[in-house]
Design a protein around this motif. Structure first.
Motif, PDB file in Angstrom:
ATOM      1  N   LEU A  37       4.344   7.335   2.861  1.00 46.30           N
ATOM      2  CA  LEU A  37       3.476   6.553   3.731  1.00 46.30           C
ATOM      3  C   LEU A  37       3.648   5.092   3.350  1.00 46.30           C
ATOM      4  O   LEU A  37       3.714   4.769   2.162  1.00 46.30           O
ATOM      5  N   GLY A  38       3.715   4.247   4.345  1.00 47.21           N
ATOM      6  CA  GLY A  38       3.928   2.847   4.059  1.00 47.21           C
ATOM      7  C   GLY A  38       3.089   1.936   4.923  1.00 47.21           C
ATOM      8  O   GLY A  38       2.581   2.339   5.972  1.00 47.21           O
ATOM      9  N   TRP A  39       2.958   0.709   4.442  1.00 48.00           N
ATOM     10  CA  TRP A  39       2.305  -0.362   5.207  1.00 48.00           C
ATOM     11  C   TRP A  39       3.342  -1.438   5.502  1.00 48.00           C
ATOM     12  O   TRP A  39       4.106  -1.835   4.617  1.00 48.00           O
ATOM     13  N   PHE A  40       3.329  -1.881   6.731  1.00 48.01           N
ATOM     14  CA  PHE A  40       4.179  -2.980   7.170  1.00 48.01           C
ATOM     15  C   PHE A  40       3.291  -4.001   7.861  1.00 48.01           C
ATOM     16  O   PHE A  40       2.176  -3.696   8.292  1.00 48.01           O
ATOM     17  N   ARG A  41       3.792  -5.215   7.985  1.00 51.95           N
ATOM     18  CA  ARG A  41       3.037  -6.235   8.714  1.00 51.95           C
ATOM     19  C   ARG A  41       3.980  -7.081   9.541  1.00 51.95           C
ATOM     20  O   ARG A  41       5.171  -7.202   9.222  1.00 51.95           O
ATOM     21  N   GLN A  42       3.419  -7.646  10.597  1.00 55.48           N
ATOM     22  CA  GLN A  42       4.208  -8.504  11.464  1.00 55.48           C
ATOM     23  C   GLN A  42       3.352  -9.675  11.908  1.00 55.48           C
ATOM     24  O   GLN A  42       2.314  -9.488  12.549  1.00 55.48           O
ATOM     25  N   LYS A  92       7.581 -13.494  13.894  1.00 62.90           N
ATOM     26  CA  LYS A  92       8.358 -13.061  12.731  1.00 62.90           C
ATOM     27  C   LYS A  92       8.696 -11.579  12.848  1.00 62.90           C
ATOM     28  O   LYS A  92       8.082 -10.840  13.595  1.00 62.90           O
ATOM     29  N   GLU A  93       9.685 -11.167  12.068  1.00 61.22           N
ATOM     30  CA  GLU A  93      10.079  -9.765  12.046  1.00 61.22           C
ATOM     31  C   GLU A  93       9.085  -8.944  11.222  1.00 61.22           C
ATOM     32  O   GLU A  93       8.355  -9.478  10.389  1.00 61.22           O
ATOM     33  N   ARG A  94       9.108  -7.650  11.495  1.00 62.38           N
ATOM     34  CA  ARG A  94       8.271  -6.735  10.727  1.00 62.38           C
ATOM     35  C   ARG A  94       8.673  -6.792   9.261  1.00 62.38           C
ATOM     36  O   ARG A  94       9.857  -6.779   8.913  1.00 62.38           O
ATOM     37  N   GLU A  95       7.674  -6.795   8.387  1.00 62.94           N
ATOM     38  CA  GLU A  95       7.902  -6.967   6.952  1.00 62.94           C
ATOM     39  C   GLU A  95       7.253  -5.819   6.181  1.00 62.94           C
ATOM     40  O   GLU A  95       6.104  -5.436   6.446  1.00 62.94           O
ATOM     41  N   PHE A  96       7.986  -5.273   5.237  1.00 65.75           N
ATOM     42  CA  PHE A  96       7.460  -4.218   4.377  1.00 65.75           C
ATOM     43  C   PHE A  96       6.393  -4.794   3.443  1.00 65.75           C
ATOM     44  O   PHE A  96       6.535  -5.911   2.931  1.00 65.75           O
ATOM     45  N   VAL A  97       5.321  -4.027   3.227  1.00 66.58           N
ATOM     46  CA  VAL A  97       4.264  -4.440   2.320  1.00 66.58           C
ATOM     47  C   VAL A  97       4.202  -3.515   1.099  1.00 66.58           C
ATOM     48  O   VAL A  97       4.286  -3.969  -0.040  1.00 66.58           O
ATOM     49  N   ALA A  98       4.033  -2.211   1.344  1.00 69.26           N
ATOM     50  CA  ALA A  98       3.892  -1.261   0.235  1.00 69.26           C
ATOM     51  C   ALA A  98       4.117   0.146   0.749  1.00 69.26           C
ATOM     52  O   ALA A  98       3.985   0.410   1.944  1.00 69.26           O
ATOM     53  N   ALA A  99       4.440   1.049  -0.173  1.00 74.22           N
ATOM     54  CA  ALA A  99       4.635   2.448   0.200  1.00 74.22           C
ATOM     55  C   ALA A  99       4.209   3.341  -0.950  1.00 74.22           C
ATOM     56  O   ALA A  99       4.182   2.924  -2.115  1.00 74.22           O
ATOM     57  N   ILE A 100       3.913   4.598  -0.595  1.00 73.44           N
ATOM     58  CA  ILE A 100       3.461   5.570  -1.581  1.00 73.44           C
ATOM     59  C   ILE A 100       3.963   6.941  -1.176  1.00 73.44           C
ATOM     60  O   ILE A 100       4.092   7.244   0.011  1.00 73.44           O
ATOM     61  N   THR A 101       4.281   7.774  -2.153  1.00 76.96           N
ATOM     62  CA  THR A 101       4.721   9.132  -1.849  1.00 76.96           C
ATOM     63  C   THR A 101       3.517  10.036  -1.591  1.00 76.96           C
ATOM     64  O   THR A 101       2.380   9.686  -1.917  1.00 76.96           O
ATOM     65  N   TRP A 102       3.805  11.213  -1.023  1.00 78.70           N
ATOM     66  CA  TRP A 102       2.720  12.142  -0.694  1.00 78.70           C
ATOM     67  C   TRP A 102       1.930  12.519  -1.945  1.00 78.70           C
ATOM     68  O   TRP A 102       0.718  12.660  -1.909  1.00 78.70           O
ATOM     69  N   SER A 103       2.601  12.641  -3.060  1.00 78.81           N
ATOM     70  CA  SER A 103       1.929  13.005  -4.311  1.00 78.81           C
ATOM     71  C   SER A 103       1.077  11.867  -4.858  1.00 78.81           C
ATOM     72  O   SER A 103       0.186  12.077  -5.674  1.00 78.81           O
ATOM     73  N   GLY A 104       1.384  10.650  -4.416  1.00 79.82           N
ATOM     74  CA  GLY A 104       0.676   9.486  -4.948  1.00 79.82           C
ATOM     75  C   GLY A 104       1.204   9.012  -6.281  1.00 79.82           C
ATOM     76  O   GLY A 104       0.716   8.028  -6.835  1.00 79.82           O
ATOM     77  N   LEU A 105       2.246   9.678  -6.785  1.00 79.43           N
ATOM     78  CA  LEU A 105       2.733   9.353  -8.118  1.00 79.43           C
ATOM     79  C   LEU A 105       3.680   8.162  -8.125  1.00 79.43           C
ATOM     80  O   LEU A 105       3.945   7.578  -9.185  1.00 79.43           O
ATOM     81  N   SER A 106       4.224   7.834  -6.980  1.00 79.00           N
ATOM     82  CA  SER A 106       5.176   6.736  -6.908  1.00 79.00           C
ATOM     83  C   SER A 106       4.754   5.743  -5.846  1.00 79.00           C
ATOM     84  O   SER A 106       4.398   6.118  -4.736  1.00 79.00           O
ATOM     85  N   THR A 107       4.782   4.462  -6.222  1.00 79.51           N
ATOM     86  CA  THR A 107       4.456   3.389  -5.288  1.00 79.51           C
ATOM     87  C   THR A 107       5.483   2.277  -5.409  1.00 79.51           C
ATOM     88  O   THR A 107       6.172   2.153  -6.433  1.00 79.51           O
ATOM     89  N   THR A 108       5.569   1.480  -4.391  1.00 78.16           N
ATOM     90  CA  THR A 108       6.432   0.311  -4.436  1.00 78.16           C
ATOM     91  C   THR A 108       5.806  -0.791  -3.590  1.00 78.16           C
ATOM     92  O   THR A 108       5.112  -0.502  -2.609  1.00 78.16           O
TER      93      THR A 108
END
Length: 121
Positions: free
Chosen positions: A32-37, A41-57
């Motif tokens: 699951l991720g969040w993007f913003r625009q 401007k072009e769409r920009e990545f904000v953050a993401a997380i795995t289904w388990s919640g154990l990994s984020t970026t």
């Protein structure tokens, strides 16, 4: 088909905080991720997380000010944003994808409609 609905956006002042929510109907995919625009401007990545919640970026532009989390019991993902800046003004959208962790919007299959965040100086 999973449906995603964002909420929590609004008009705030610089330095304030906001918590965005992304409620899913149906089973979401692995990431699951969040993007913003922002306008013009072009769409920009904000953050993401795995289904388990154990990994984020996080994108470098928000790292240290933003925290992504999810509550699988509620089928909801959150984006806590602190110390907001005028340059954070954008439409924030959540998305879910089948693959591994990614900051590429093309790797996400389903999108919400977005919620507007406006940060005044």
């Amino acid at each position: 088909q999973v449906q995603l609905v964002e909420s929590g956006g609004g008009l705030v002042q610089a330095g304030d905080s906001l918590r965005l929510s992304c409620a899913a109907s149906g089973r979401t995919f692995n990431i699951l991720g969040w993007f913003r625009q922002a306008p013009g401007k072009e769409r920009e990545f904000v953050a993401a997380i795995t289904w388990s919640g154990l990994s984020t970026t996080y994108a470098d532009s928000v790292k240290g000010r933003v925290n992504i989390s999810r509550d699988n019991a509620k089928n909801t993902m959150y984006l806590q944003m602190n110390n907001l800046k005028p340059e954070d003004t954008a439409v924030y959208s959540c998305a879910t994808g089948k693959g591994s962790m990614s900051n590429n919007p093309y790797n996400y299959n389903s999108w919400g409609q977005g919620t507007q965040d406006t940060v005044s100086s």
